[in-house]
Design a protein around this motif. Structure first.
Motif, PDB file in Angstrom:
ATOM      1  N   ARG A   1      -8.408   0.804 -57.103  1.00  0.00           N
ATOM      2  CA  ARG A   1      -7.654   0.620 -55.860  1.00  0.00           C
ATOM      3  C   ARG A   1      -8.434  -0.340 -54.961  1.00  0.00           C
ATOM      4  O   ARG A   1      -9.510  -0.812 -55.296  1.00  0.00           O
ATOM      5  CB  ARG A   1      -7.391   1.962 -55.168  1.00  0.00           C
ATOM      6  CG  ARG A   1      -6.332   2.820 -55.857  1.00  0.00           C
ATOM      7  CD  ARG A   1      -6.029   4.075 -55.059  1.00  0.00           C
ATOM      8  NE  ARG A   1      -5.116   4.977 -55.771  1.00  0.00           N
ATOM      9  CZ  ARG A   1      -4.961   6.257 -55.483  1.00  0.00           C
ATOM     10  NH1 ARG A   1      -5.686   6.823 -54.512  1.00  0.00           N
ATOM     11  NH2 ARG A   1      -4.105   6.995 -56.165  1.00  0.00           N
TER      12      ARG A   1
ATOM     13  N   HIS B   1      -1.669   6.111 -54.230  1.00  0.00           N
ATOM     14  CA  HIS B   1      -2.075   5.043 -53.324  1.00  0.00           C
ATOM     15  C   HIS B   1      -1.411   5.289 -51.981  1.00  0.00           C
ATOM     16  O   HIS B   1      -0.229   5.610 -51.913  1.00  0.00           O
ATOM     17  CB  HIS B   1      -1.643   3.684 -53.898  1.00  0.00           C
ATOM     18  CG  HIS B   1      -2.216   2.513 -53.170  1.00  0.00           C
ATOM     19  ND1 HIS B   1      -1.838   2.183 -51.883  1.00  0.00           N
ATOM     20  CD2 HIS B   1      -3.133   1.588 -53.534  1.00  0.00           C
ATOM     21  CE1 HIS B   1      -2.500   1.107 -51.496  1.00  0.00           C
ATOM     22  NE2 HIS B   1      -3.296   0.722 -52.481  1.00  0.00           N
TER      23      HIS B   1
ATOM     24  N   ARG C   1      -3.620   2.537 -63.842  1.00  0.00           N
ATOM     25  CA  ARG C   1      -3.305   3.119 -62.534  1.00  0.00           C
ATOM     26  C   ARG C   1      -3.407   2.097 -61.402  1.00  0.00           C
ATOM     27  O   ARG C   1      -3.397   2.476 -60.234  1.00  0.00           O
ATOM     28  CB  ARG C   1      -4.208   4.328 -62.272  1.00  0.00           C
ATOM     29  CG  ARG C   1      -3.743   5.569 -63.030  1.00  0.00           C
ATOM     30  CD  ARG C   1      -4.564   6.804 -62.697  1.00  0.00           C
ATOM     31  NE  ARG C   1      -5.889   6.772 -63.265  1.00  0.00           N
ATOM     32  CZ  ARG C   1      -6.176   7.045 -64.538  1.00  0.00           C
ATOM     33  NH1 ARG C   1      -5.212   7.323 -65.390  1.00  0.00           N
ATOM     34  NH2 ARG C   1      -7.424   7.007 -64.970  1.00  0.00           N
TER      35      ARG C   1
ATOM     36  N   GLU D   1     -11.225  16.369 -63.030  1.00  0.00           N
ATOM     37  CA  GLU D   1     -10.191  15.334 -63.137  1.00  0.00           C
ATOM     38  C   GLU D   1      -9.615  15.250 -64.542  1.00  0.00           C
ATOM     39  O   GLU D   1      -9.472  14.178 -65.125  1.00  0.00           O
ATOM     40  CB  GLU D   1     -10.774  13.986 -62.691  1.00  0.00           C
ATOM     41  CG  GLU D   1     -11.194  14.000 -61.225  1.00  0.00           C
ATOM     42  CD  GLU D   1     -11.932  12.742 -60.782  1.00  0.00           C
ATOM     43  OE1 GLU D   1     -12.033  11.790 -61.585  1.00  0.00           O
ATOM     44  OE2 GLU D   1     -12.409  12.716 -59.633  1.00  0.00           O
TER      45      GLU D   1
ATOM     46  N   TYR E   1      -2.772  14.074 -58.218  1.00  0.00           N
ATOM     47  CA  TYR E   1      -3.743  13.485 -57.289  1.00  0.00           C
ATOM     48  C   TYR E   1      -2.950  12.751 -56.217  1.00  0.00           C
ATOM     49  O   TYR E   1      -1.784  12.376 -56.428  1.00  0.00           O
ATOM     50  CB  TYR E   1      -4.678  12.506 -58.017  1.00  0.00           C
ATOM     51  CG  TYR E   1      -3.968  11.603 -58.988  1.00  0.00           C
ATOM     52  CD1 TYR E   1      -3.315  10.438 -58.563  1.00  0.00           C
ATOM     53  CD2 TYR E   1      -3.913  11.908 -60.347  1.00  0.00           C
ATOM     54  CE1 TYR E   1      -2.642   9.624 -59.447  1.00  0.00           C
ATOM     55  CE2 TYR E   1      -3.239  11.093 -61.240  1.00  0.00           C
ATOM     56  CZ  TYR E   1      -2.604   9.948 -60.779  1.00  0.00           C
ATOM     57  OH  TYR E   1      -1.924   9.140 -61.672  1.00  0.00           O
TER      58      TYR E   1
ATOM     59  N   HIS F   1       2.913  10.258 -62.038  1.00  0.00           N
ATOM     60  CA  HIS F   1       1.608   9.633 -62.215  1.00  0.00           C
ATOM     61  C   HIS F   1       1.726   8.180 -61.771  1.00  0.00           C
ATOM     62  O   HIS F   1       2.786   7.561 -61.871  1.00  0.00           O
ATOM     63  CB  HIS F   1       1.189   9.639 -63.690  1.00  0.00           C
ATOM     64  CG  HIS F   1       0.397  10.825 -64.115  1.00  0.00           C
ATOM     65  ND1 HIS F   1      -0.887  11.050 -63.681  1.00  0.00           N
ATOM     66  CD2 HIS F   1       0.691  11.846 -64.964  1.00  0.00           C
ATOM     67  CE1 HIS F   1      -1.355  12.154 -64.253  1.00  0.00           C
ATOM     68  NE2 HIS F   1      -0.411  12.663 -65.021  1.00  0.00           N
ATOM     69  N   GLU F   2       0.617   7.606 -61.343  1.00  0.00           N
ATOM     70  CA  GLU F   2       0.578   6.169 -61.113  1.00  0.00           C
ATOM     71  C   GLU F   2       0.326   5.487 -62.458  1.00  0.00           C
ATOM     72  O   GLU F   2      -0.660   5.797 -63.141  1.00  0.00           O
ATOM     73  CB  GLU F   2      -0.524   5.809 -60.125  1.00  0.00           C
ATOM     74  CG  GLU F   2      -0.227   6.298 -58.720  1.00  0.00           C
ATOM     75  CD  GLU F   2      -1.271   5.873 -57.713  1.00  0.00           C
ATOM     76  OE1 GLU F   2      -0.895   5.370 -56.652  1.00  0.00           O
ATOM     77  OE2 GLU F   2      -2.466   6.062 -57.993  1.00  0.00           O
TER      78      GLU F   2
ATOM     79  N   SER G   1     -12.080  10.439 -57.713  1.00  0.00           N
ATOM     80  CA  SER G   1     -11.631   9.107 -58.125  1.00  0.00           C
ATOM     81  C   SER G   1     -10.445   8.590 -57.337  1.00  0.00           C
ATOM     82  O   SER G   1     -10.360   7.400 -57.050  1.00  0.00           O
ATOM     83  CB  SER G   1     -11.271   9.122 -59.615  1.00  0.00           C
ATOM     84  OG  SER G   1     -12.386   9.448 -60.403  1.00  0.00           O
ATOM     85  N   ARG G   2      -9.516   9.462 -56.982  1.00  0.00           N
ATOM     86  CA  ARG G   2      -8.280   8.999 -56.369  1.00  0.00           C
ATOM     87  C   ARG G   2      -8.230   9.352 -54.880  1.00  0.00           C
ATOM     88  O   ARG G   2      -7.168   9.598 -54.327  1.00  0.00           O
ATOM     89  CB  ARG G   2      -7.091   9.577 -57.140  1.00  0.00           C
ATOM     90  CG  ARG G   2      -6.882   8.868 -58.475  1.00  0.00           C
ATOM     91  CD  ARG G   2      -6.316   9.729 -59.564  1.00  0.00           C
ATOM     92  NE  ARG G   2      -7.306  10.635 -60.111  1.00  0.00           N
ATOM     93  CZ  ARG G   2      -8.169  10.292 -61.081  1.00  0.00           C
ATOM     94  NH1 ARG G   2      -8.144   9.089 -61.588  1.00  0.00           N
ATOM     95  NH2 ARG G   2      -9.049  11.154 -61.539  1.00  0.00           N
TER      96      ARG G   2
ATOM     97  N   ASP H   1     -12.997   5.317 -60.321  1.00  0.00           N
ATOM     98  CA  ASP H   1     -13.062   6.342 -61.370  1.00  0.00           C
ATOM     99  C   ASP H   1     -14.326   6.113 -62.197  1.00  0.00           C
ATOM    100  O   ASP H   1     -14.494   5.056 -62.795  1.00  0.00           O
ATOM    101  CB  ASP H   1     -11.819   6.203 -62.244  1.00  0.00           C
ATOM    102  CG  ASP H   1     -11.620   7.334 -63.226  1.00  0.00           C
ATOM    103  OD1 ASP H   1     -12.615   7.984 -63.595  1.00  0.00           O
ATOM    104  OD2 ASP H   1     -10.480   7.553 -63.656  1.00  0.00           O
TER     105      ASP H   1
ATOM    106  N   GLY I   1     -10.121   3.922 -54.327  1.00  0.00           N
ATOM    107  CA  GLY I   1     -10.077   4.609 -55.608  1.00  0.00           C
ATOM    108  C   GLY I   1     -11.052   4.025 -56.601  1.00  0.00           C
ATOM    109  O   GLY I   1     -10.949   2.844 -56.952  1.00  0.00           O
TER     110      GLY I   1
ATOM    111  N   ASP J   1      -6.649  15.826 -55.847  1.00  0.00           N
ATOM    112  CA  ASP J   1      -7.248  15.233 -57.048  1.00  0.00           C
ATOM    113  C   ASP J   1      -8.105  16.296 -57.733  1.00  0.00           C
ATOM    114  O   ASP J   1      -9.332  16.283 -57.653  1.00  0.00           O
ATOM    115  CB  ASP J   1      -8.094  14.022 -56.636  1.00  0.00           C
ATOM    116  CG  ASP J   1      -8.549  13.205 -57.834  1.00  0.00           C
ATOM    117  OD1 ASP J   1      -8.102  13.490 -58.953  1.00  0.00           O
ATOM    118  OD2 ASP J   1      -9.348  12.277 -57.632  1.00  0.00           O
TER     119      ASP J   1
END
Length: 978
Positions: free
Chosen positions: A196, A346, A316, A184, A343, A308-309, A151-152, A133, A131, A365
Motif C-alpha cells: 500500500r 485500503h 493485494r 495473519e 482485514y 478480499h483485496e 500488515s494491513r 507484509d 500496508g 487484521d
C-alpha cells in the motif's frame, strides 16, 4: 508447544511486541491543505533468503545500491519476479512454534531516495505506511525510526527533524515471516512486500492530530446530532446545514439520513489553526433493538459479499479505479453490504462505500486459523503475552476508520477460536466507540459480541435460529443473551466454481424470520494469478502452481467474479435472488403484486415495464404504473387487459423494475428486478409436421436407414443425420465434477465426486441387448453400467421418422441398489464441428442448474459455442441452459441441426468431451476436439455449496428412478441468403 521467550531475547521480527517508535494511531483522511509527498514509484530492491543475511549498512546515506534491482512500490515482490507466491487456506506454511519463524525467511531491502518540494515549509512531518507484509524495520537518513507488524494496518513515524531538502534516503527492510504472521492466517496468497501507499505528510503547527466525527440520527424526529471531537480544538462548518460550530460541542439539526440505499453525505470542513480538512458527513444511528439490528430505526438485511483485496496481476495492490469498479459492479448486482474479510481494506475503499452506499462490517487484521490444526494449543488470542498486539491491531483499525458512516459494525477478526485477547479487544472497542455493534463468528457463546454470527450453517439450522429455537448453550445467561441477538451468516453460499446452489432457499429464510438479517456470500473474487503458457495462452494459477510445499489448490478461487472481474453465473443468480423488489404475477387475475424489500427507500426511483412474448418473440410491451411503496409495503397492480397478440403459441409476461434516472452507480434503464410468468389460457400453437412416416430398412454395409437417419445395424447407433455425421446419442450420466461435488469441508455424503467415482459412474459401459425393426419403429435395447458393480440402467431407444424429422423416445429403468444420486440423466451426442451460432428457445441467457436457475428467463437466445461455456478457473461441468424447448446449431452457410425436446430439456454444447473437461486442471489444458459434443439432459443433479457450505438440498437430488423423454432431430439445409 514452546513457550515464547521473554521480550529482548528474540530478534524484533519474532517479538510479540507489535511495533516500536510509532505514533499513536489516528483517523485517516485522504486530503487536506497540508502538503503530501507520495513516495511510491521505482525503488531499489535486494532480496535475501534469510533475515540476517545482510547487515544494516544499506540504510546509511551514501550506500551504493545502483546494482540492485528496481521494484515498483506498492507491490509484492513475488509478483515482480523475486521468489514465488504461495497459497494455503488454514495451515501455516511454516512450523507452528509461536512466535518463532523459520531461518529461511525471505527478506526484502527497499531503498528510496527523494527530494522535498521546493515550497516544503519544514517543521513536523509524519511518514506513513498504509500496508507492509509482514514486518518492517525503517530508517530515514540513517536514523532508525522503528519496527512494526500488522500488515494491513497503518503506521506513522515523526520524521520532521530528520528531513533534508535534497537526497533523503528512506530504507525499509521487510521480512516475509514474523511473529505477526501467526496473526495473519487469512485464507489467501502469502505475498510479502510494501503493497500500500507510502506517504510523507506535513504537520504544520496547530495541525490536526486526530478527530472523531459522531453523527447520530433520530428517525422519530428527523433530527441529526453532530459532534466533532478534535485535537487541537477547531471549528466545523457544514454550509448546507448553515453550521459553523466549535469542535467538541454537539449540535442538533434537521437532516436527511445516510443509508446504503440513499447515501446522503454533507460536505463539511474541519479547520484548526494549522490545517483544513474536507469532510463528508453522513448521519445514521446503528443499534440492536428487540433482537434486531437496525439502522435509523429500521431493520436492515445484508445482501452482502466477503471481499478480499485482489488483483490478478498485482495481488493485494488494488488501485482506486479498480475499487470503484468493484463497488459499481456490486451495486448493479443488488449487493448492499461488504464484510472486509479478513482485514481492514485500503482506506480509500471505505470512502467509496460512503459515497456509493454499502453497509460495511470492518474486520480486524486477525486470524489464527492454523492453530486449529494443533488443537488450538498456543493460540495467541488466549495468551496474555499477545494481548498488546491484539489491542494494537484493534486500535489501528478503529482509529483509522471511525469516521466512516458506511462502517456499521466492527469485527474482531476471523477464525481465531476463543480467548481472553478477543474479550480485551471487545472491551477496548466498546469504550472507544460505544455506538457500533461488535461482530465475531468464532465464539458460539457470543460472549463478546452483539450479533449471533455463523458461517455455513445450513438451511435447516438457520431456520431453527430464525425461530429462536436453536440448541441451548450450557450457560443459561449466555443462552438467553444469544437468543435475543440478531442472526447473520457472515459467510455462506461458498461461491467456488459452478454455483453456489441453494441461494433462493436461504433468501426465503432471511425474508421469513425477522431475526435472520441476511449474510455475506463467500466471496467476491477468485484469487487466480494471471499467467501465460509458453505459446501465449492465458490462464489463472492457483495453489500448487508455484511449487508450494503445502497448498490448498484452487480453494483460493471461490468468488462471484472471475479473477479478471468478469461476473460469474453465480453473481447473476445472486442478483436475482436478492433483488430488492419482489414482483409476483397472477396470470388468472391479470395482476402482479409488487413488494418493496428495500431497507429504507421507496420505489420512486424505479420505473416498471412489461413485455408480452409469444414463443419467445415480442408481441407487445408498455409501462406499468406502480405506486411509490414504502419499505415492506405491497400493492397489486393490474396488467393490460388485451395485449396485442400477433400469433398463437406459448406466451409469457415479463415485468421489470428499472432505474428511472441515472444514479451514481448505474444509468437509467438498468434492471433492478424482474419476474416472468406464463400467460393464462394463452392459445397454443400446434406445430404441423408434414411428411409421411418412414419404416426402417436394412441396407448394404451393415446399416439401417430410417428417414433422414442412418444407423449402425449391429449397435443401433445413429451414424448420420442427412449428410452430416453424428456420434450417438447415447445415455449419459456423468458430469465433470464441480468444486461443490468434492464436499471438501462437509459430511461424507456431500463428497459426491468421491462417491460417484467409487460407484464407477465415470466409467460406464454400454451393452447392446437387441436391435429390432418393427413397423415404423427402430428399437435399441441397452444396459448401461459400471464394471465391478451390479447397479445399472436399462435404456430403450425407440426411433421413428416422419418427413425430414427423426424422433427418439428414451425409456430408462434403474436396476440394483443405487448408493448415490445421478450426476445427470440424458443423452450425449457428437456432431460435426464448424457450428458458428447456436439459437435456442428456453431458459437463458446464461448457465443454470436445478438449484441455480432463478436468473434464467424464457426467451429466444443466440450465442457462439464459445459463449455457451463458463471458463471456471479449474475446469468443471458448466454451460447448461434450462427449460430448452428447441435449439438450432448452424454453420456459416446456415446448414446445421435442429433439436426439439419433450419435455423441455437441459442443453449443453462444448468442443470437448466430459472426460477431457474432467481431466483438465486449468483452462489452457482444454483443446477443442474435431467433434462438438451435445448434452441433451432430461434431468440434472443440483449444485449445492459443499465446497465449504451445505450440500445439495433433497429436492434437487437426482435419485435414480424410471424416466421417459423424447428428442426430435432435423437436419437444416443451407441458407442461400447467408
Amino acid at each position: 508447544m514452546h513457550e515464547p521467550p521473554s521480550s529482548g531475547t528474540l530478534p524484533y521480527y519474532e517479538d510479540v511486541t507489535p511495533s516500536t517508535g510509532a505514533l499513536p494511531p489516528r483517523a485517516w483522511w485522504a486530503v487536506s491543505d497540508a502538503r503530501r509527498v507520495n513516495l511510491g514509484g521505482e525503488w531499489r530492491f535486494r532480496l535475501s533468503p534469510r533475515a540476517d543475511a545482510e547487515d544494516e549498512s544499506f540504510a546509511r546515506p551514501g550506500y551504493d545500491a545502483s546494482h540492485w534491482d528496481l521494484l515498483p512500490v506498492p507491490s509484492h515482490w513475488p509478483l515482480q519476479g523475486h521468489g514465488k507466491p504461495a497459497y494455503t487456506n488454514v495451515r501455516y506454511p511454516f512450523p507452528v512454534d509461536p512466535p518463532r519463524v523459520p531461518t529461511e525467511n525471505p527478506t526484502g531491502d527497499h531503498l528510496r531516495t527523494f527530494d522535498l518540494p521546493d515550497d516544503w515549509p519544514g517543521g513536523a512531518a509524519v511518514l506513513r505506511f498504509d500496508g507492509v507484509d509482514s514486518c518492517a524495520r525503517v530508517w530515514l537518513n540513517g536514523h532508525e525510526l522503528g519496527t512494526f507488524m500488522g500488515s494491513r494496518l497503518p503506521v506513522e513515524y515523526e520524521v520532521g527533524g530528520l528531513l533534508r531538502p535534497r537526497g533523503n534516503v528512506l530504507a525499509v527492510r521487510v521480512h516475509q515471516w514474523s511473529a505477526g504472521s501467526y496473526l495473519e492466517d487469512q485464507d489467501m496468497w502469502w505475498l510479502p512486500g510494501i503493497f500500500r501507499d507510502v506517504t510523507l505528510i506535513e504537520r504544520p503547527e496547530g495541525a490536526v492530530t486526530d478527530f472523531f466525527v459522531t453523527c447520530g440520527y433520530d428517525h422519530a424526529t428527523g433530527l441529526g446530532t453532530l459532534r466533532v471531537d478534535c485535537e487541537p480544538a477547531g471549528t466545523v462548518t457544514v454550509p448546507e446545514l448553515g453550521l459553523d460550530i466549535p469542535t467538541g460541542e454537539p449540535v442538533i439539526v434537521p437532516v436527511e439520513p445516510w443509508s446504503a440505499e440513499e447515501p446522503r453525505l454533507y460536505d463539511a470542513e474541519l479547520a484548526t489553526e494549522g490545517e483544513r480538512i474536507p469532510l463528508r458527513i453522513g448521519f445514521r444511528t446503528v443499534a440492536v433493538e428487540d433482537g434486531v439490528l437496525k439502522v435509523n430505526g429500521r431493520r436492515i438485511q445484508f445482501r452482502g459479499v466477503n471481499r478480499h483485496e485482489f488483483d490478478p496481476d498485482h495481488g493485494r495492490v488494488v488501485d482506486p479505479e479498480t475499487m470503484r469498479q468493484d463497488l459499481l459492479l456490486m451495486k448493479r448486482h443488488n449487493i448492499n453490504a461488504v464484510r472486509t474479510s479478513h482485514y481492514p481494506p485500503h482506506p480509500a475503499f471505505l470512502d467509496l462505500c460512503d459515497e456509493l452506499g454499502l453497509w460495511v462490517v470492518d474486520e480486524c487484521d486477525l486470524e489464527t486459523h492454523g492453530f486449529q490444526m494443533v488443537g488450538w494449543r498456543g493460540n495467541p488470542v488466549d495468551d496474555e503475552r499477545w494481548t498488546p498486539a491484539l489491542l494494537d491491531r484493534a486500535a489501528r483499525m478503529v482509529e483509522r476508520d471511525k469516521n466512516h458512516p458506511s462502517v456499521i459494525m466492527w469485527s474482531l477478526g476471523n477464525e481465531c477460536g476463543t480467548g481472553r485477547g478477543l474479550s480485551a479487544m471487545a472491551t477496548w472497542i466498546r469504550e472507544r466507540d460505544p455506538v457500533r455493534p461488535i461482530h465475531y463468528e468464532g465464539d458460539r457463546s457470543c460472549a463478546d459480541t452483539d450479533v449471533y454470527s455463523r458461517m455455513y450453517a445450513d438451511h435447516a439450522e438457520s431456520e431453527l435460529i430464525g425461530r429462536r429455537e436453536e440448541p441451548a448453550l450450557e450457560d443459561a445467561e449466555l443462552d438467553k443473551r444469544r437468543r435475543a441477538m440478531p442472526y447473520v451468516l457472515c459467510e455462506y453460499a461458498h461461491a467456488m466454481g459452478n454455483g453456489p446452489g441453494g441461494l433462493s432457499e436461504y433468501q426465503r429464510i432471511f425474508e421469513t424470520y425477522e431475526r435472520c438479517q441476511g449474510g455475506f456470500v463467500w466471496e467476491w473474487i477468485d484469487h487466480g494469478l494471471r499467467r501465460r503458457t509458453p505459446d501465449g495462452a492465458e490462464y489463472f494459477a492457483y495453489g500448487g502452481d508455484f511449487g508450494e510445499e503445502l497448498h490448498d489448490g484452487n480453494f483460493v478461487c471461490d468468488g462471484l467474479v472471475f479473477p479478471d472481474r468478469t461476473p460469474s453465473p453465480g453473481l447473476i443468480e445472486y442478483k436475482k435472488v436478492v433483488e430488492p423488489v419482489r414482483i409476483e404475477g397472477d396470470a388468472e387475475r391479470g395482476t402482479v403484486t409488487v413488494t418493496n424489500r428495500y431497507d429504507t427507500s421507496g420505489l420512486s426511483g424505479l420505473a416498471f415495464r412489461w413485455v408480452y412474448e409469444v414463443e419467445g418473440e415480442h408481441s407487445d410491451s408498455g409501462r406499468l404504473a406502480v405506486p411509490d411503496l414504502g419499505p415492506g409495503q405491497s400493492a397489486e397492480v393490474e396488467l393490460p387487459r388485451m395485449p396485442r397478440i400477433v400469433r398463437a403459441g406459448e406466451a409469457f409476461w415479463t415485468v421489470r423494475a428499472v432505474l428511472a434516472e441515472d444514479t451514481a452507480w448505474a444509468p437509467s434503464g438498468h434492471e433492478v428486478a424482474w419476474t416472468q410468468f406464463a400467460a393464462a389460457q394463452a392459445p397454443r400453437g400446434q406445430r404441423v409436421h408434414r411428411g409421411r412416416p418412414h419404416s426402417p430398412r436394412r441396407v448394404e454395409g451393415g446399416l439401417i436407414v430410417l428417414g433422414p437417419g442412418t444407423f449402425d445395424a449391429a449397435s443401433g447407433a445413429l451414424r448420420c443425420l442427412g449428410a452430416s455425421g453424428v456420434r450417438g446419442p447415447a445415455l449419459d450420466v456423468w458430469r465433470a465434477p464441480v468444486d461443490n461435488d468434492r464436499g471438501m469441508a462437509r459430511a461424507p455424503e456431500d463428497q459426491l465426486d468421491r462417491r460417484w467415482r467409487q460407484a464407477g459412474l465415470h466409467r460406464m459401459r454400454h451393452r447392446v441387448d437387441g436391435v429390432t425393426l418393427a413397423g415404423d419403429v427402430l428399437t435399441v435395447a441397452t444396459r448401461v453400467a459400471p464394471a465391478a458393480s451390479d447397479i445399472g440402467l436399462r435404456a430403450v431407444y425407440s426411433w421413428r421418422a416422419t418427413g425430414d424429422r427423426l424422433r427418439l423416445d428414451v425409456e430408462v429403468t434403474p436396476e440394483g441398489e443405487w448408493p448415490v444420486p445421478l450426476p445427470r440423466l440424458g443423452v450425449r451426442m457428437g456432431v460435426n464441428p464448424g457450428v458458428s451460432e447456436v439459437r435456442w428457445y428456453g431458459g437463458g441467457p446464461g448457465e443454470a442448474y436445478p438449484d441455480t436457475r432463478a436468473a434464467a428467463r424464457i426467451g429466444r437466445w443466440t450465442a457462439t459455442v464459445d459463449e455457451l461455456r463458463t471458463p471456471y478457473v479449474r475446469p468443471q461441468e458448466n454451460g447448461a441452459r434450462a427449460d430448452v424447448r428447441w435449439a438450432e446449431l448452424r454453420r456459416e452457410n446456415g446448414a446445421g441441426l435442429r433439436l426439439e425436446g419433450e419435455p423441455a430439456f437441459w442443453f449443453t454444447a462444448r468442443p470437448w468431451t466430459t472426460e477431457a473437461l474432467d481431466a483438465a486442471e486449468h483452462t489452457h489444458e482444454l483443446t477443442a476436439s474435431p467433434v462438438l459434443w451435445l448434452h441433451l439432459d432430461h434431468a440434472l443433479h443440483g449444485i449445492g455449496s459443499a465446497s465449504c457450505g451445505p450440500g445439495v438440498l433433497p429436492e434437487y437430488h437426482l435419485t435414480p428412478a424410471p424416466a421417459a423423454f423424447s428428442f426430435t432431430f432435423t437436419a437444416l439445409p443451407e441458407d442461400a441468403s447467408r
